[in-house]
Design an enzyme around this catalytic site. Structure first.
Site, PDB file in Angstrom:
ATOM      1  N   CYS A   1      76.783  56.259  74.885  1.00  0.00           N
ATOM      2  CA  CYS A   1      77.939  55.516  74.377  1.00  0.00           C
ATOM      3  C   CYS A   1      78.848  55.018  75.513  1.00  0.00           C
ATOM      4  O   CYS A   1      79.599  55.809  76.084  1.00  0.00           O
ATOM      5  CB  CYS A   1      78.701  56.434  73.432  1.00  0.00           C
ATOM      6  SG  CYS A   1      80.342  55.890  72.973  1.00  0.00           S
TER       7      CYS A   1
ATOM      8  N   CYS B   1      82.561  55.857  75.227  1.00  0.00           N
ATOM      9  CA  CYS B   1      82.801  57.286  75.467  1.00  0.00           C
ATOM     10  C   CYS B   1      83.058  57.542  76.954  1.00  0.00           C
ATOM     11  O   CYS B   1      83.949  58.309  77.323  1.00  0.00           O
ATOM     12  CB  CYS B   1      81.608  58.115  75.012  1.00  0.00           C
ATOM     13  SG  CYS B   1      81.266  58.035  73.245  1.00  0.00           S
TER      14      CYS B   1
END
Length: 111
Positions: free
Chosen positions: A32, A35
């Site tokens: 991600c 993230c």
């Protein structure tokens, strides 16, 4: 990912749900990009507010049962717990100033 403490099935209840202070959990995944973008911001907030707030991370791919328990469907998902209860959640990365305002608003509402 960062120097934030990681939690898992063995430590989640003790570190997050039984904490004496609010805990912000970063549900993240290795794949991600957002993230990874928000991770340094969360580390800064964790260091700056360590007396008021604990910030931890949980890899949702490695610990899907916990992610499912809190209906985490996208990453990053940030969930704020206070006295063992989920009091605020947001999906997606945020600039630090906006995230701090949202956290402060959630904590004030919980008092």
């Amino acid at each position: 990912m960062t120097d934030l403490r990681a939690v898992d099935e063995a430590t989640f209840d003790e570190v997050v749900l039984r904490s004496g202070k609010p805990v912000l959990v970063d549900f993240w995944a290795e794949w991600c990009p957002p993230c990874h973008q928000i991770a340094p911001v969360l580390a800064q907030i964790g260091a700056e507010r360590k007396d008021q707030l604990t910030v931890v991370k949980l890899n949702a791919d490695e610990h899907p049962a916990i992610a499912a328990r809190y209906r985490v469907m996208a990453m990053p998902t940030l969930i704020l717990f206070h006295h063992g209860e989920m009091i605020w959640a947001v999906v997606g990365a945020r600039p630090k100033a906006r995230l701090l305002k949202e956290l402060d608003d959630a904590l004030l509402a919980a008092v």
